[in-house]
Design a protein around this motif. Sequence first.
Motif, mmCIF file in Angstrom:
data_model
loop_
_atom_site.group_PDB
_atom_site.id
_atom_site.type_symbol
_atom_site.label_atom_id
_atom_site.label_comp_id
_atom_site.label_asym_id
_atom_site.label_seq_id
_atom_site.Cartn_x
_atom_site.Cartn_y
_atom_site.Cartn_z
ATOM 1 N N ALA A 142 -17.575 -14.850 85.396
ATOM 2 C CA ALA A 142 -18.617 -13.816 85.454
ATOM 3 C C ALA A 142 -19.611 -14.001 84.308
ATOM 4 O O ALA A 142 -19.220 -14.207 83.162
ATOM 5 N N VAL A 143 -20.879 -13.945 84.639
ATOM 6 C CA VAL A 143 -21.926 -14.039 83.623
ATOM 7 C C VAL A 143 -21.837 -12.791 82.751
ATOM 8 O O VAL A 143 -21.707 -11.677 83.245
ATOM 9 N N GLY A 144 -21.904 -12.976 81.458
ATOM 10 C CA GLY A 144 -21.846 -11.823 80.552
ATOM 11 C C GLY A 144 -20.468 -11.601 79.969
ATOM 12 O O GLY A 144 -20.344 -11.094 78.861
ATOM 13 N N VAL A 145 -19.417 -12.001 80.696
ATOM 14 C CA VAL A 145 -18.052 -11.813 80.186
ATOM 15 C C VAL A 145 -17.817 -12.743 79.003
ATOM 16 O O VAL A 145 -17.252 -12.356 77.974
ATOM 17 N N GLY A 146 -18.291 -13.983 79.151
ATOM 18 C CA GLY A 146 -18.166 -14.964 78.069
ATOM 19 C C GLY A 146 -18.905 -14.508 76.831
ATOM 20 O O GLY A 146 -18.398 -14.612 75.709
ATOM 21 N N ALA A 147 -20.122 -13.979 77.034
ATOM 22 C CA ALA A 147 -20.923 -13.486 75.901
ATOM 23 C C ALA A 147 -20.207 -12.331 75.213
ATOM 24 O O ALA A 147 -20.167 -12.256 73.983
ATOM 25 N N ALA A 148 -19.616 -11.436 76.015
ATOM 26 C CA ALA A 148 -18.888 -10.291 75.456
ATOM 27 C C ALA A 148 -17.697 -10.772 74.627
ATOM 28 O O ALA A 148 -17.427 -10.229 73.542
ATOM 29 N N ALA A 149 -16.985 -11.790 75.117
ATOM 30 C CA ALA A 149 -15.822 -12.321 74.389
ATOM 31 C C ALA A 149 -16.252 -12.938 73.062
ATOM 32 O O ALA A 149 -15.585 -12.759 72.039
ATOM 33 N N ALA A 150 -17.391 -13.656 73.078
ATOM 34 C CA ALA A 150 -17.900 -14.275 71.845
ATOM 35 C C ALA A 150 -18.296 -13.203 70.833
ATOM 36 O O ALA A 150 -17.941 -13.282 69.653
ATOM 37 N N VAL A 151 -19.008 -12.165 71.301
ATOM 38 C CA VAL A 151 -19.425 -11.062 70.423
ATOM 39 C C VAL A 151 -18.184 -10.327 69.899
ATOM 40 O O VAL A 151 -18.095 -9.998 68.715
ATOM 41 N N GLY A 152 -17.208 -10.081 70.787
ATOM 42 C CA GLY A 152 -15.968 -9.417 70.396
ATOM 43 C C GLY A 152 -15.226 -10.192 69.314
ATOM 44 O O GLY A 152 -14.697 -9.595 68.361
ATOM 45 N N SER A 153 -15.213 -11.512 69.433
ATOM 46 C CA SER A 153 -14.555 -12.363 68.433
ATOM 47 C C SER A 153 -15.229 -12.226 67.074
ATOM 48 O O SER A 153 -14.553 -12.157 66.038
ATOM 49 N N ILE A 154 -16.563 -12.198 67.079
ATOM 50 C CA ILE A 154 -17.309 -12.048 65.816
ATOM 51 C C ILE A 154 -16.966 -10.701 65.176
ATOM 52 O O ILE A 154 -16.704 -10.615 63.971
ATOM 53 N N PHE A 155 -16.929 -9.647 65.999
ATOM 54 C CA PHE A 155 -16.569 -8.314 65.480
ATOM 55 C C PHE A 155 -15.150 -8.306 64.905
ATOM 56 O O PHE A 155 -14.891 -7.678 63.878
ATOM 57 N N ALA A 156 -14.230 -9.006 65.582
ATOM 58 C CA ALA A 156 -12.832 -9.048 65.117
ATOM 59 C C ALA A 156 -12.731 -9.723 63.748
ATOM 60 O O ALA A 156 -11.977 -9.278 62.875
ATOM 61 N N VAL A 157 -13.508 -10.783 63.554
ATOM 62 C CA VAL A 157 -13.505 -11.494 62.265
ATOM 63 C C VAL A 157 -14.121 -10.606 61.173
ATOM 64 O O VAL A 157 -13.593 -10.521 60.061
ATOM 65 N N ILE A 158 -15.228 -9.910 61.506
ATOM 66 C CA ILE A 158 -15.850 -8.982 60.543
ATOM 67 C C ILE A 158 -14.839 -7.904 60.143
ATOM 68 O O ILE A 158 -14.697 -7.558 58.971
ATOM 69 N N ALA A 159 -14.116 -7.377 61.156
ATOM 70 C CA ALA A 159 -13.118 -6.334 60.903
ATOM 71 C C ALA A 159 -12.026 -6.836 59.960
ATOM 72 O O ALA A 159 -11.577 -6.111 59.066
ATOM 73 N N ALA A 160 -11.600 -8.094 60.142
ATOM 74 C CA ALA A 160 -10.561 -8.667 59.273
ATOM 75 C C ALA A 160 -11.047 -8.747 57.826
ATOM 76 O O ALA A 160 -10.300 -8.449 56.884
ATOM 77 N N PHE A 161 -12.308 -9.124 57.634
ATOM 78 C CA PHE A 161 -12.889 -9.181 56.288
ATOM 79 C C PHE A 161 -12.985 -7.780 55.674
ATOM 80 O O PHE A 161 -12.674 -7.579 54.499
ATOM 81 N N CYS A 162 -13.424 -6.805 56.492
ATOM 82 C CA CYS A 162 -13.536 -5.418 56.004
ATOM 83 C C CYS A 162 -12.178 -4.876 55.594
ATOM 84 O O CYS A 162 -12.041 -4.196 54.573
ATOM 85 N N ASN A 163 -11.161 -5.176 56.390
ATOM 86 C CA ASN A 163 -9.819 -4.705 56.075
ATOM 87 C C ASN A 163 -9.333 -5.273 54.751
ATOM 88 O O ASN A 163 -8.762 -4.564 53.923
ATOM 89 N N ALA A 164 -9.607 -6.571 54.551
ATOM 90 C CA ALA A 164 -9.213 -7.204 53.285
ATOM 91 C C ALA A 164 -9.937 -6.536 52.112
ATOM 92 O O ALA A 164 -9.340 -6.281 51.066
ATOM 93 N N GLY A 165 -11.218 -6.227 52.313
ATOM 94 C CA GLY A 165 -11.990 -5.546 51.271
ATOM 95 C C GLY A 165 -11.421 -4.172 50.964
ATOM 96 O O GLY A 165 -11.346 -3.753 49.798
ATOM 97 N N ALA A 166 -10.977 -3.467 52.022
ATOM 98 C CA ALA A 166 -10.382 -2.135 51.843
ATOM 99 C C ALA A 166 -9.074 -2.230 51.056
ATOM 100 O O ALA A 166 -8.766 -1.360 50.248
ATOM 101 N N VAL A 167 -8.314 -3.290 51.295
ATOM 102 C CA VAL A 167 -7.050 -3.486 50.574
ATOM 103 C C VAL A 167 -7.328 -3.682 49.082
ATOM 104 O O VAL A 167 -6.644 -3.103 48.228
#
Length: 315
Positions: A154-179
């Motif tokens: 499906a067109v758009g699903v791949g883009a959503a997965a790529a964007v979701g991955s970027i958000f997940a990595v940002i979240a991991a960095f934020c969590n480390a900063g919070a620690v």
Amino acid sequence: MHHPSPDLLKAIGFKIFSALLFAAMSALIRQLGETVPVGQMVFFRSACAIPPVLLIYAFRGEIMTAVRTNRIFGHLGRGTVSVCGMFSNFAALARLPLADATAIQFGSPLITVALAALILKERVRVFRWTAVVVGFVGVIVMLIPNFDPGRYTAVGVGAAAAVGSIFAVIAAFCNAGAVIQTRRLTQSESTSSIVFYFSLSCALVGAATLPFAWYTPTREELMALVATGILGGIAHIFLTESYRHATASVIAPFDYTSLIWALLLGYWFFGELPSTLVYVGASIVAGAGLAVLWRERRLGIDRAPEAEGPRRPEI
């Protein structure tokens, strides 16, 4: 034959149960993410977590301890990082399979090691730096399928997965900063005040998104939104309790049970099965994370996780 102490068994049980509750909350966020704006989910997750947490503190006579603080700006700094982490994590959950989003978050303890060296000037030797590098390789392996356009029909699903991955990595960095910020706060602040001000700051920022994008939920969706907060609040209480009964180095490896819960819930509710590369990458990250925990236990480093929340952002 040496039997584990009742306290240790209780600590492990509480930790695994809190991981299950956090995974169930993530599954609800994953489901709601298709219709409910992220800011609204952040508000309900945070605001509805405050009553159960305050109830426990009242029962223990710790209400004043939770509210009293001498470092409001320290809490503000941690709250800011945590809010960014929560927004990013929820945005990732709305776009990625549950297990993928959860697995990527396990890069967070490794980022914490790197930040501890850079910000807290902690001495990090070759062993832990090697584990950090190996862990990042594992995260990259997990990300590969989400940036492969051929994997999605499906067109758009791949883009959503790529964007979701970027958000997940940002979240991991934020969590480390919070620690890192938590470790600074625990020198003078109580666990209860750190948890209380974290929830309060996230709720206020979530509420501030009301004029921009809020959605009128159905009765079922409203119940699910309230449930995210209650589950999150109770999970935080069990997490805190687990660290009262055993040391961080003993309990922390059980963080990885949340990946099993995410796999099971993702399959039961959404029919999601991660690709082989996600399993491979998650195994590498988990191995690197456990190596770091083992090393830190040997070095006697305590990461003050009782206030830190789960290794994934404080979802």
